[in-house]
Design a protein around this motif. Sequence first.
Motif, PDB file in Angstrom:
ATOM      1  N   VAL A   1     -10.471 -10.047 -11.300  1.00  0.00           N
ATOM      2  CA  VAL A   1     -11.149  -9.819  -9.813  1.00  0.00           C
ATOM      3  C   VAL A   1     -12.268  -8.982 -10.009  1.00  0.00           C
ATOM      4  O   VAL A   1     -12.289  -7.755 -10.624  1.00  0.00           O
ATOM      5  N   SER A   2     -13.461  -9.257  -9.382  1.00  0.00           N
ATOM      6  CA  SER A   2     -14.869  -8.635  -9.686  1.00  0.00           C
ATOM      7  C   SER A   2     -14.658  -7.278  -9.043  1.00  0.00           C
ATOM      8  O   SER A   2     -14.113  -7.113  -7.832  1.00  0.00           O
ATOM      9  N   GLU A   3     -15.388  -6.259  -9.594  1.00  0.00           N
ATOM     10  CA  GLU A   3     -15.318  -4.951  -8.869  1.00  0.00           C
ATOM     11  C   GLU A   3     -16.200  -4.883  -7.775  1.00  0.00           C
ATOM     12  O   GLU A   3     -16.429  -4.069  -6.850  1.00  0.00           O
ATOM     13  N   ASP A   4     -17.012  -5.788  -7.864  1.00  0.00           N
ATOM     14  CA  ASP A   4     -18.155  -5.926  -6.962  1.00  0.00           C
ATOM     15  C   ASP A   4     -17.875  -6.546  -5.460  1.00  0.00           C
ATOM     16  O   ASP A   4     -18.142  -6.306  -4.531  1.00  0.00           O
ATOM     17  N   THR A   5     -16.542  -7.078  -5.790  1.00  0.00           N
ATOM     18  CA  THR A   5     -15.840  -7.685  -4.421  1.00  0.00           C
ATOM     19  C   THR A   5     -15.485  -6.477  -3.386  1.00  0.00           C
ATOM     20  O   THR A   5     -14.871  -5.573  -3.693  1.00  0.00           O
ATOM     21  N   PRO A   6     -15.883  -6.466  -2.293  1.00  0.00           N
ATOM     22  CA  PRO A   6     -15.566  -5.504  -1.253  1.00  0.00           C
ATOM     23  C   PRO A   6     -14.262  -5.190  -1.029  1.00  0.00           C
ATOM     24  O   PRO A   6     -13.697  -6.333  -0.952  1.00  0.00           O
ATOM     25  N   GLN A   7     -13.845  -4.255  -0.800  1.00  0.00           N
ATOM     26  CA  GLN A   7     -12.194  -4.068  -0.574  1.00  0.00           C
ATOM     27  C   GLN A   7     -11.933  -3.084   0.689  1.00  0.00           C
ATOM     28  O   GLN A   7     -12.649  -2.247   0.719  1.00  0.00           O
ATOM     29  N   ILE A   8     -11.054  -3.535   1.282  1.00  0.00           N
ATOM     30  CA  ILE A   8     -10.432  -2.700   2.484  1.00  0.00           C
ATOM     31  C   ILE A   8      -8.998  -2.381   2.294  1.00  0.00           C
ATOM     32  O   ILE A   8      -8.230  -3.387   2.051  1.00  0.00           O
ATOM     33  N   GLU A   9      -8.574  -1.082   2.204  1.00  0.00           N
ATOM     34  CA  GLU A   9      -7.152  -0.906   2.097  1.00  0.00           C
ATOM     35  C   GLU A   9      -6.527  -0.792   3.419  1.00  0.00           C
ATOM     36  O   GLU A   9      -7.124  -0.151   4.332  1.00  0.00           O
ATOM     37  N   VAL A  10      -5.351  -1.426   3.658  1.00  0.00           N
ATOM     38  CA  VAL A  10      -4.779  -1.481   4.885  1.00  0.00           C
ATOM     39  C   VAL A  10      -3.517  -0.877   4.668  1.00  0.00           C
ATOM     40  O   VAL A  10      -2.621  -1.313   3.990  1.00  0.00           O
ATOM     41  N   TRP A  11      -3.253   0.296   5.420  1.00  0.00           N
ATOM     42  CA  TRP A  11      -1.881   1.084   5.445  1.00  0.00           C
ATOM     43  C   TRP A  11      -1.032   0.554   6.498  1.00  0.00           C
ATOM     44  O   TRP A  11      -1.024   0.928   7.600  1.00  0.00           O
ATOM     45  N   ASN A  12      -0.158  -0.327   6.141  1.00  0.00           N
ATOM     46  CA  ASN A  12       0.813  -1.009   7.059  1.00  0.00           C
ATOM     47  C   ASN A  12       2.035  -0.411   7.365  1.00  0.00           C
ATOM     48  O   ASN A  12       2.140   0.429   6.519  1.00  0.00           O
ATOM     49  N   LYS A  13       2.656  -0.942   8.307  1.00  0.00           N
ATOM     50  CA  LYS A  13       4.152  -0.305   8.651  1.00  0.00           C
ATOM     51  C   LYS A  13       4.049   1.186   9.245  1.00  0.00           C
ATOM     52  O   LYS A  13       4.971   1.767   8.981  1.00  0.00           O
ATOM     53  N   THR A  14       3.049   1.362   9.983  1.00  0.00           N
ATOM     54  CA  THR A  14       3.181   2.713  10.472  1.00  0.00           C
ATOM     55  C   THR A  14       4.153   2.906  11.511  1.00  0.00           C
ATOM     56  O   THR A  14       4.403   4.191  12.062  1.00  0.00           O
TER      57      THR A  14
ATOM     58  N   VAL B   1      -5.271  11.193   9.671  1.00  0.00           N
ATOM     59  CA  VAL B   1      -6.263  12.300   9.227  1.00  0.00           C
ATOM     60  C   VAL B   1      -6.787  12.005   7.913  1.00  0.00           C
ATOM     61  O   VAL B   1      -8.095  12.033   7.350  1.00  0.00           O
ATOM     62  N   LYS B   2      -5.833  11.627   6.918  1.00  0.00           N
ATOM     63  CA  LYS B   2      -6.133  11.223   5.592  1.00  0.00           C
ATOM     64  C   LYS B   2      -6.927  10.015   5.570  1.00  0.00           C
ATOM     65  O   LYS B   2      -8.135   9.880   4.743  1.00  0.00           O
ATOM     66  N   ALA B   3      -6.607   9.023   6.437  1.00  0.00           N
ATOM     67  CA  ALA B   3      -7.301   7.721   6.297  1.00  0.00           C
ATOM     68  C   ALA B   3      -8.734   7.936   6.898  1.00  0.00           C
ATOM     69  O   ALA B   3      -9.749   7.227   6.324  1.00  0.00           O
ATOM     70  N   ASP B   4      -8.907   8.893   7.895  1.00  0.00           N
ATOM     71  CA  ASP B   4     -10.071   9.016   8.419  1.00  0.00           C
ATOM     72  C   ASP B   4     -11.123   9.423   7.463  1.00  0.00           C
ATOM     73  O   ASP B   4     -12.471   9.605   7.509  1.00  0.00           O
ATOM     74  N   ARG B   5     -10.891  10.392   6.376  1.00  0.00           N
ATOM     75  CA  ARG B   5     -11.475  11.011   5.591  1.00  0.00           C
ATOM     76  C   ARG B   5     -12.341   9.830   4.365  1.00  0.00           C
ATOM     77  O   ARG B   5     -13.263  10.113   3.759  1.00  0.00           O
ATOM     78  N   GLU B   6     -11.698   8.489   4.533  1.00  0.00           N
ATOM     79  CA  GLU B   6     -12.066   7.527   3.711  1.00  0.00           C
ATOM     80  C   GLU B   6     -12.741   6.335   4.398  1.00  0.00           C
ATOM     81  O   GLU B   6     -12.160   5.952   5.572  1.00  0.00           O
ATOM     82  N   PRO B   7     -13.798   5.922   3.718  1.00  0.00           N
ATOM     83  CA  PRO B   7     -14.647   4.864   4.634  1.00  0.00           C
ATOM     84  C   PRO B   7     -13.859   3.588   5.052  1.00  0.00           C
ATOM     85  O   PRO B   7     -14.175   2.889   5.649  1.00  0.00           O
ATOM     86  N   ASN B   8     -12.948   3.178   3.631  1.00  0.00           N
ATOM     87  CA  ASN B   8     -12.573   1.787   3.739  1.00  0.00           C
ATOM     88  C   ASN B   8     -11.084   1.716   3.955  1.00  0.00           C
ATOM     89  O   ASN B   8     -10.353   0.722   3.190  1.00  0.00           O
TER      90      ASN B   8
END
Length: 412
Positions: A301-314, A327-334
């Motif tokens: 998988v190319s490093e150029d492919t945009p990725q979004i991390e989804v922290w599920n099961k909250t 608070v932790k997630a808000d510090r990161e853009p994706n």
Amino acid sequence: MLHPDITSDRLRRKSGPALEEAVSLAAALPELEVVGSNVVPLPKVRAGYLFGSGKIEEIGKALKEAEVDLVLVDGPVTPVQQRNLEKEWKVKLLDRTGLILEIFADRARTREGVLQVELAALSYQRTRLVRAWTHLERQRGGLGFVGGPGETQIEADRRAIDEAITRLRRQLAKVAKTRDLHRAARKKVPFPVVALVGYTNAGKSTLFNRLTGADVMAEDMLFATLDPTMRGITLPSGRKVILSDTVGFISDLPTQLVAAFRATLEEVLEANLILHVRDIAHADSQEQATDVRAIMAELGVSEDTPQIEVWNKTDLLTDDQREALQVKADREPNIFTMSAVTGAGVDALLDAVTNALDEERTERELVLPYSEGKKRAWLFDQGVVTGETQGEDGYVIQVRWTARQEKRFREI
């Protein structure tokens, strides 16, 4: 279920969560009833028997008392170790790879899925032709003193498996060709592909169902999804995209499966955006995320492919844990927190997907020499060509692309 905890291995996984995952794997096969599970500390692996003689005797007694028919070992077991332990304990034995293959065989539904499972199973079986079964001792190879008993039979079995593997690969090549035709047809209607990836049981199918309104099997078990599923969805901006649900990853994924399921995961390689879904409530969430990234890198998988991390099961966290996580997630853009079950955080995620796909694009006119066929093919593959004519010096191509695509083009 036995989890060998090899104390001399510094890179070993934590034994508690590892055993828990192994039991969940076994539970994914409906015909199995797990009557016991143990972590077995091992200073080092014994070549012929895996465990020491005292431990073999102790486990053997426990198996007899519980009237066990099948022993599952959460780790690699060589053919010789398998044969010896089966003789000692008088039970059938499967290692981690064998168990995962059984689950895949039980779950595969599409033609491609079934073929890939067969191919993986045969590749695995081929590695176990080391006089692992008594029928191999019926004949002597060579002149009776060269090669030892069973050599001729082993070679015959290996040849039969190789022929079956060749046949399956031919059939899979046809299936892959059909998939390529479908993909080419999709490119003519340039809808971006958004692929859901993540550790098995991270909640990908539940999220897929919520976003698409589909009814894909989504259960609290490992490998609930095996065959790739694709559906079109419309983002809040009105833009249409294709959402792809993929097979879940797992640590120590059998190498046969990584190779055999490459075609299934091709949608990830082709994706315009990857949503990495994580079970953030899991004790080993960070380790699972590391495993997923390692497998994606292995798949190419190319490093150029945009990725979004989804922290599920909250929804499985307490209010305080959710707040700290946010608070932790808000510090990161994706990074986005959400619950696919309750729907919390879905709107913010869809907005992020819209923004990621609507990256600013610029128009350019390129002149490519006729010898630069590879670069021209890449541009058409990316779906960025808006017009093309043929000039004296080469192809005159109009493109509309993102800065990321332009950078990648310059590197080809």
